[in-house]
Each structure stands twice: as structure tokens, then as C-alpha cells.
Scaffold this motif. Sequence first.
Motif, PDB file in Angstrom:
ATOM      1  N   ALA A 143      10.959   4.662  -8.052  1.00 32.46           N
ATOM      2  CA  ALA A 143       9.892   5.136  -7.170  1.00 32.46           C
ATOM      3  C   ALA A 143       8.988   4.007  -6.719  1.00 32.46           C
ATOM      4  O   ALA A 143       8.165   4.196  -5.818  1.00 32.46           O
ATOM      5  N   HIS A 144       9.113   2.848  -7.343  1.00 34.60           N
ATOM      6  CA  HIS A 144       8.202   1.729  -7.072  1.00 34.60           C
ATOM      7  C   HIS A 144       8.936   0.485  -6.579  1.00 34.60           C
ATOM      8  O   HIS A 144       8.306  -0.512  -6.252  1.00 34.60           O
ATOM      9  N   PHE A 145      10.246   0.564  -6.535  1.00 37.20           N
ATOM     10  CA  PHE A 145      11.052  -0.610  -6.211  1.00 37.20           C
ATOM     11  C   PHE A 145      12.249  -0.157  -5.381  1.00 37.20           C
ATOM     12  O   PHE A 145      12.975   0.753  -5.786  1.00 37.20           O
ATOM     13  N   PRO A 146      12.460  -0.704  -4.192  1.00 39.55           N
ATOM     14  CA  PRO A 146      13.563  -0.259  -3.334  1.00 39.55           C
ATOM     15  C   PRO A 146      14.922  -0.689  -3.892  1.00 39.55           C
ATOM     16  O   PRO A 146      15.491  -1.697  -3.491  1.00 39.55           O
ATOM     17  N   THR A 147      15.409   0.123  -4.808  1.00 38.30           N
ATOM     18  CA  THR A 147      16.619  -0.217  -5.553  1.00 38.30           C
ATOM     19  C   THR A 147      17.844  -0.118  -4.645  1.00 38.30           C
ATOM     20  O   THR A 147      18.196   0.982  -4.196  1.00 38.30           O
ATOM     21  N   PRO A 148      18.524  -1.212  -4.377  1.00 36.15           N
ATOM     22  CA  PRO A 148      19.573  -1.194  -3.354  1.00 36.15           C
ATOM     23  C   PRO A 148      20.832  -0.436  -3.736  1.00 36.15           C
ATOM     24  O   PRO A 148      21.593  -0.035  -2.855  1.00 36.15           O
ATOM     25  N   TRP A 149      21.061  -0.210  -5.035  1.00 32.52           N
ATOM     26  CA  TRP A 149      22.295   0.467  -5.429  1.00 32.52           C
ATOM     27  C   TRP A 149      22.115   1.978  -5.636  1.00 32.52           C
ATOM     28  O   TRP A 149      23.029   2.656  -6.075  1.00 32.52           O
ATOM     29  N   GLU A 150      20.923   2.521  -5.285  1.00 36.91           N
ATOM     30  CA  GLU A 150      20.710   3.965  -5.468  1.00 36.91           C
ATOM     31  C   GLU A 150      19.723   4.507  -4.434  1.00 36.91           C
ATOM     32  O   GLU A 150      18.693   5.073  -4.789  1.00 36.91           O
ATOM     33  N   MET A 228     -10.064  11.338 -19.288  1.00 33.01           N
ATOM     34  CA  MET A 228      -9.216  10.234 -18.843  1.00 33.01           C
ATOM     35  C   MET A 228      -7.846  10.760 -18.430  1.00 33.01           C
ATOM     36  O   MET A 228      -7.215  11.526 -19.160  1.00 33.01           O
ATOM     37  N   THR A 229      -7.388  10.362 -17.258  1.00 30.65           N
ATOM     38  CA  THR A 229      -6.045  10.688 -16.791  1.00 30.65           C
ATOM     39  C   THR A 229      -5.227   9.407 -16.703  1.00 30.65           C
ATOM     40  O   THR A 229      -5.658   8.431 -16.064  1.00 30.65           O
ATOM     41  N   ILE A 230      -4.075   9.392 -17.346  1.00 26.80           N
ATOM     42  CA  ILE A 230      -3.123   8.299 -17.155  1.00 26.80           C
ATOM     43  C   ILE A 230      -2.288   8.702 -15.949  1.00 26.80           C
ATOM     44  O   ILE A 230      -1.395   9.539 -16.033  1.00 26.80           O
ATOM     45  N   ARG A 231      -2.573   8.120 -14.807  1.00 26.16           N
ATOM     46  CA  ARG A 231      -2.004   8.567 -13.541  1.00 26.16           C
ATOM     47  C   ARG A 231      -0.508   8.287 -13.434  1.00 26.16           C
ATOM     48  O   ARG A 231       0.269   9.109 -12.976  1.00 26.16           O
ATOM     49  N   ASP A 232      -0.115   7.102 -13.837  1.00 25.57           N
ATOM     50  CA  ASP A 232       1.284   6.705 -13.691  1.00 25.57           C
ATOM     51  C   ASP A 232       1.548   5.553 -14.643  1.00 25.57           C
ATOM     52  O   ASP A 232       0.786   4.588 -14.672  1.00 25.57           O
ATOM     53  N   VAL A 233       2.603   5.678 -15.420  1.00 24.05           N
ATOM     54  CA  VAL A 233       3.012   4.603 -16.321  1.00 24.05           C
ATOM     55  C   VAL A 233       4.382   4.114 -15.878  1.00 24.05           C
ATOM     56  O   VAL A 233       5.336   4.893 -15.804  1.00 24.05           O
ATOM     57  N   VAL A 234       4.469   2.840 -15.582  1.00 25.44           N
ATOM     58  CA  VAL A 234       5.750   2.220 -15.246  1.00 25.44           C
ATOM     59  C   VAL A 234       6.236   1.464 -16.476  1.00 25.44           C
ATOM     60  O   VAL A 234       5.549   0.586 -16.984  1.00 25.44           O
ATOM     61  N   MET A 235       7.401   1.855 -16.963  1.00 24.01           N
ATOM     62  CA  MET A 235       7.979   1.234 -18.161  1.00 24.01           C
ATOM     63  C   MET A 235       9.306   0.595 -17.794  1.00 24.01           C
ATOM     64  O   MET A 235      10.115   1.186 -17.085  1.00 24.01           O
ATOM     65  N   MET A 236       9.520  -0.595 -18.318  1.00 23.58           N
ATOM     66  CA  MET A 236      10.809  -1.227 -18.084  1.00 23.58           C
ATOM     67  C   MET A 236      11.141  -2.146 -19.249  1.00 23.58           C
ATOM     68  O   MET A 236      10.241  -2.618 -19.954  1.00 23.58           O
TER      69      MET A 236
END
Length: 242
Positions: A143-150, A228-236
Motif C-alpha cells: 500500500a506504500h510502495f509501487p510493487t512491480p510484481w503485484e 492515542m490512535t496508532i494510525r498505520d504501522v508499516v512493518m518489514m
Amino acid sequence: MTPPLQGKVAAVTGAASGIGRASTEALLAAGARVVLIDRDEKALACTCAALGEHAIPLVLDLLDPRQCASLMPEVLARAGQLDVFHANAGLYVGGDLIDAQHDAIDRMLNLNINVVMKNVRDVLLHMTERKTGDIIVTSSLAAHFPTPWEPVYASSKWAIDCFVQTVRRQVFKHGIRIGAISPGPVITSLLADWPAEKLEEAKASGSLVEASEIAEVVLFMLTRPRGMTIRDVVMMPTNFDL
């Protein structure tokens, strides 16, 4: 010490395996009763048997409009209330767009976008009345990175990430928090549909994370103070960018 979700009721879609099962286990350990929603009746029965009496099975095929619409009534019939909803069920279509079949595209977009929107809408009717609740949506690093294979899968997650962030602005005034968790490649059955060369590359470089690690972050999001709201967590995985 009282478990942080003692007395709460949660519901998790796609709960019989992968991130859904890991999330369920974390919620149970935190004291919640959990309604596990999945279309695989056999896998769901085995999972609930292993997890104990606070794991409540609900067999639904969310791609069936009538069954999808029954989610909230069925949850309330089994548990009486809903405090936490984890919209986790999803499908994957990878590879070149020209190789994707129309029916596969329709099925994935329906589950990854339409079903999530309809489920969240129905859950919000209940939570808004109670003036409290938490919703977590499983999004993706895609959702945050234009992944070319999907491109098809990534597009579904870009859409649902926008949905989460816009709905959040509508419902916070009702005491409801909604956020997304966006993991990179997770060791689940969805990876079986990855292009073989990308999967081997990810395995070789240590670029995969465990479902249990995602569940830990879900629990972190749910147990923050209500202000407090954790709006979005990106994990990798640390090695993802290698």
C-alpha cells in the motif's frame, strides 16, 4: 495483573491460519474472547479446538453477499458484543497484469476491498451505538510502495489504506479507533502465490517476517491509551531493502 483485554470480545476474519490465527492467539492471551471467522470449516474447527473455550468459531464465506451481511448478527448471537474487529481476510494475485484472469481479479478485489468496507460499515453501526471500539485492518507494505510484481494486489491495498484513513476521520468522535497494519512479506499461505523467483529471493535474503510478529504489533495498537490512535504501522524485515 489483569490482562489488558479482559472482558473484551474480538472478531477476526481469516482466523484459521496465518496472520489471522496469530492475531487470535495474541488476543486470547490478552484476555479477550475471540470469534474466529473463516470459510474453511475444518481448519476453523481444528484451530478453535486447539485454542480453548474462549475461541468461538463462525464459518462464513465472506464472498457470499448474504453470508457477508450476516457477520455482525452472528457475532452478536455468539458473544453479545464486539469491542475489537480485525479485518484480516484477503487474497493475493501477483505477477504480470496481462497474465491475471478476470475472475481472479474480481474475486481478489471483492474480498480485499468490498468485503472489508461492508464488514467495517456493519461493525461501526454497533460500535457507534456503544461509543467505543477498535478496528484493525490488515493492509500491506504494497500500500506504500509501487510493487512491480503485484500491481493488482498492491492496488487493492492502496485502496483499503485510503479507506482506513478516511473512515478514521469520521469515527474518532464516536470513541472508535481504526488503523491499518502494513506488513512486508509474511510467512503465510499467501506466499504460495508469489512468483517463484521472488519467493526464493526473499527466503535467501532473510526478507520475510513471522505472523506472530504482526500479532504483537496488533496487540500494541489495541492496548494504547484511548486518547492515542496508532494510525498505520508499516512493518518489514530489516533485510527487505537489500
